[in-house]
Scaffold this motif. Structure first.
Motif, PDB file in Angstrom:
ATOM      1  N   LEU A 132      12.549  -8.556  -5.970  1.00  0.00           N
ATOM      2  CA  LEU A 132      11.410  -9.168  -6.679  1.00  0.00           C
ATOM      3  C   LEU A 132      10.067  -8.549  -6.307  1.00  0.00           C
ATOM      4  O   LEU A 132       9.053  -9.231  -6.238  1.00  0.00           O
ATOM      5  CB  LEU A 132      11.382 -10.675  -6.438  1.00  0.00           C
ATOM      6  CG  LEU A 132      12.602 -11.460  -6.879  1.00  0.00           C
ATOM      7  CD1 LEU A 132      12.493 -12.899  -6.426  1.00  0.00           C
ATOM      8  CD2 LEU A 132      12.799 -11.381  -8.372  1.00  0.00           C
ATOM      9  N   TYR A 133      10.060  -7.252  -6.043  1.00  0.00           N
ATOM     10  CA  TYR A 133       8.812  -6.551  -5.706  1.00  0.00           C
ATOM     11  C   TYR A 133       7.929  -6.502  -6.936  1.00  0.00           C
ATOM     12  O   TYR A 133       8.420  -6.231  -8.011  1.00  0.00           O
ATOM     13  CB  TYR A 133       9.106  -5.131  -5.211  1.00  0.00           C
ATOM     14  CG  TYR A 133       7.858  -4.343  -4.906  1.00  0.00           C
ATOM     15  CD1 TYR A 133       7.209  -4.525  -3.711  1.00  0.00           C
ATOM     16  CD2 TYR A 133       7.316  -3.480  -5.839  1.00  0.00           C
ATOM     17  CE1 TYR A 133       6.056  -3.824  -3.428  1.00  0.00           C
ATOM     18  CE2 TYR A 133       6.162  -2.781  -5.570  1.00  0.00           C
ATOM     19  CZ  TYR A 133       5.527  -2.959  -4.359  1.00  0.00           C
ATOM     20  OH  TYR A 133       4.388  -2.284  -4.093  1.00  0.00           O
ATOM     21  N   PRO A 134       6.657  -6.717  -6.884  1.00  0.00           N
ATOM     22  CA  PRO A 134       5.759  -7.079  -5.778  1.00  0.00           C
ATOM     23  C   PRO A 134       5.562  -8.578  -5.617  1.00  0.00           C
ATOM     24  O   PRO A 134       4.777  -9.002  -4.789  1.00  0.00           O
ATOM     25  CB  PRO A 134       4.458  -6.413  -6.168  1.00  0.00           C
ATOM     26  CG  PRO A 134       4.415  -6.524  -7.649  1.00  0.00           C
ATOM     27  CD  PRO A 134       5.871  -6.375  -8.080  1.00  0.00           C
ATOM     28  N   LEU A 135       6.262  -9.392  -6.384  1.00  0.00           N
ATOM     29  CA  LEU A 135       6.073 -10.837  -6.314  1.00  0.00           C
ATOM     30  C   LEU A 135       6.407 -11.394  -4.931  1.00  0.00           C
ATOM     31  O   LEU A 135       5.609 -12.152  -4.352  1.00  0.00           O
ATOM     32  CB  LEU A 135       6.917 -11.535  -7.385  1.00  0.00           C
ATOM     33  CG  LEU A 135       6.826 -13.045  -7.401  1.00  0.00           C
ATOM     34  CD1 LEU A 135       5.421 -13.486  -7.776  1.00  0.00           C
ATOM     35  CD2 LEU A 135       7.843 -13.626  -8.353  1.00  0.00           C
ATOM     36  N   LEU A 136       7.542 -11.042  -4.396  1.00  0.00           N
ATOM     37  CA  LEU A 136       7.965 -11.591  -3.104  1.00  0.00           C
ATOM     38  C   LEU A 136       7.007 -11.222  -1.960  1.00  0.00           C
ATOM     39  O   LEU A 136       6.605 -12.104  -1.195  1.00  0.00           O
ATOM     40  CB  LEU A 136       9.386 -11.148  -2.790  1.00  0.00           C
ATOM     41  CG  LEU A 136      10.083 -11.867  -1.655  1.00  0.00           C
ATOM     42  CD1 LEU A 136      10.180 -13.352  -1.930  1.00  0.00           C
ATOM     43  CD2 LEU A 136      11.462 -11.287  -1.445  1.00  0.00           C
ATOM     44  N   VAL A 159       0.833  -1.211   0.000  1.00  0.00           N
ATOM     45  CA  VAL A 159       0.000   0.000   0.000  1.00  0.00           C
ATOM     46  C   VAL A 159       0.862   1.253   0.000  1.00  0.00           C
ATOM     47  O   VAL A 159       0.619   2.198  -0.766  1.00  0.00           O
ATOM     48  CB  VAL A 159      -0.957  -0.020   1.223  1.00  0.00           C
ATOM     49  CG1 VAL A 159      -1.629   1.327   1.409  1.00  0.00           C
ATOM     50  CG2 VAL A 159      -2.001  -1.105   1.046  1.00  0.00           C
ATOM     51  N   LEU A 160       1.879   1.284   0.850  1.00  0.00           N
ATOM     52  CA  LEU A 160       2.734   2.471   0.912  1.00  0.00           C
ATOM     53  C   LEU A 160       3.524   2.665  -0.372  1.00  0.00           C
ATOM     54  O   LEU A 160       3.754   3.794  -0.798  1.00  0.00           O
ATOM     55  CB  LEU A 160       3.678   2.378   2.110  1.00  0.00           C
ATOM     56  CG  LEU A 160       3.016   2.556   3.469  1.00  0.00           C
ATOM     57  CD1 LEU A 160       4.015   2.306   4.588  1.00  0.00           C
ATOM     58  CD2 LEU A 160       2.405   3.936   3.602  1.00  0.00           C
ATOM     59  N   ARG A 161       3.926   1.587  -1.013  1.00  0.00           N
ATOM     60  CA  ARG A 161       4.644   1.720  -2.286  1.00  0.00           C
ATOM     61  C   ARG A 161       3.745   2.306  -3.368  1.00  0.00           C
ATOM     62  O   ARG A 161       4.207   2.995  -4.264  1.00  0.00           O
ATOM     63  CB  ARG A 161       5.174   0.357  -2.758  1.00  0.00           C
ATOM     64  CG  ARG A 161       6.318  -0.167  -1.957  1.00  0.00           C
ATOM     65  CD  ARG A 161       7.567   0.603  -2.315  1.00  0.00           C
ATOM     66  NE  ARG A 161       8.650   0.223  -1.437  1.00  0.00           N
ATOM     67  CZ  ARG A 161       9.859  -0.079  -1.845  1.00  0.00           C
ATOM     68  NH1 ARG A 161      10.142  -0.041  -3.113  1.00  0.00           N
ATOM     69  NH2 ARG A 161      10.776  -0.403  -0.979  1.00  0.00           N
ATOM     70  N   ARG A 162       2.465   2.023  -3.294  1.00  0.00           N
ATOM     71  CA  ARG A 162       1.541   2.535  -4.313  1.00  0.00           C
ATOM     72  C   ARG A 162       1.078   3.962  -4.027  1.00  0.00           C
ATOM     73  O   ARG A 162       0.734   4.695  -4.941  1.00  0.00           O
ATOM     74  CB  ARG A 162       0.334   1.614  -4.430  1.00  0.00           C
ATOM     75  CG  ARG A 162       0.701   0.216  -4.882  1.00  0.00           C
ATOM     76  CD  ARG A 162      -0.380  -0.380  -5.719  1.00  0.00           C
ATOM     77  NE  ARG A 162      -0.066  -1.752  -6.075  1.00  0.00           N
ATOM     78  CZ  ARG A 162       0.560  -2.092  -7.192  1.00  0.00           C
ATOM     79  NH1 ARG A 162       0.945  -1.178  -8.033  1.00  0.00           N
ATOM     80  NH2 ARG A 162       0.804  -3.355  -7.461  1.00  0.00           N
TER      81      ARG A 162
END
Length: 123
Positions: free
Chosen positions: A50-54, A36-39
């Motif tokens: 490996l963001y957002p997979l990991l 959420v904070l990344r978005r």
């Protein structure tokens, strides 16, 4: 105090079950907040491999572990789930108390300063 009561009443297996359920719920919530904070905020200097997979895989695994614990030992697992549910009203009480002029920690102050700076530039 709660741990002392549980140590007297229950055994180590029950305490481990409650702790495991609680910690994996909080781990999953931490990964959700990361996404959420990344978005919603500007990109950070902190990188996640490996963001957002990991983070998504970690959330799925954490939820699977909690569901498995609730199915295999529902009585003990409900204690961990109830602890998480009851902690939210405590958070709201603490947040309201700090909003009424009581001291905040440095991280909260920095976030509030950042938000007010964003509002000032937007408005």
């Amino acid at each position: 105090l709660i741990s002392l009561v549980m140590a007297v009443v229950g055994d180590f297996t029950v305490l481990t079950q409650i702790y495991g359920v609680t910690i994996y719920i909080f781990y999953a919530l931490a990964m959700v907040s990361l996404i959420v904070l990344r978005r919603t905020r500007e990109p950070s200097a902190y990188r996640v491999p490996l963001y957002p997979l990991l983070p998504i895989v970690f959330i799925i695994c954490s939820v699977a572990l909690v569901v498995n614990a609730v199915i295999s030992a529902p009585v003990q697992s409900v204690g961990g789930v109830l602890f998480c549910v009851m902690s939210y009203p405590v958070y709201l009480l603490v947040d309201c108390a700090t909003a009424e002029g009581k001291p905040r920690d440095g991280v909260t102050e920095a976030l509030l300063a950042e938000e007010s700076a964003e509002e000032a530039t937007a408005g």
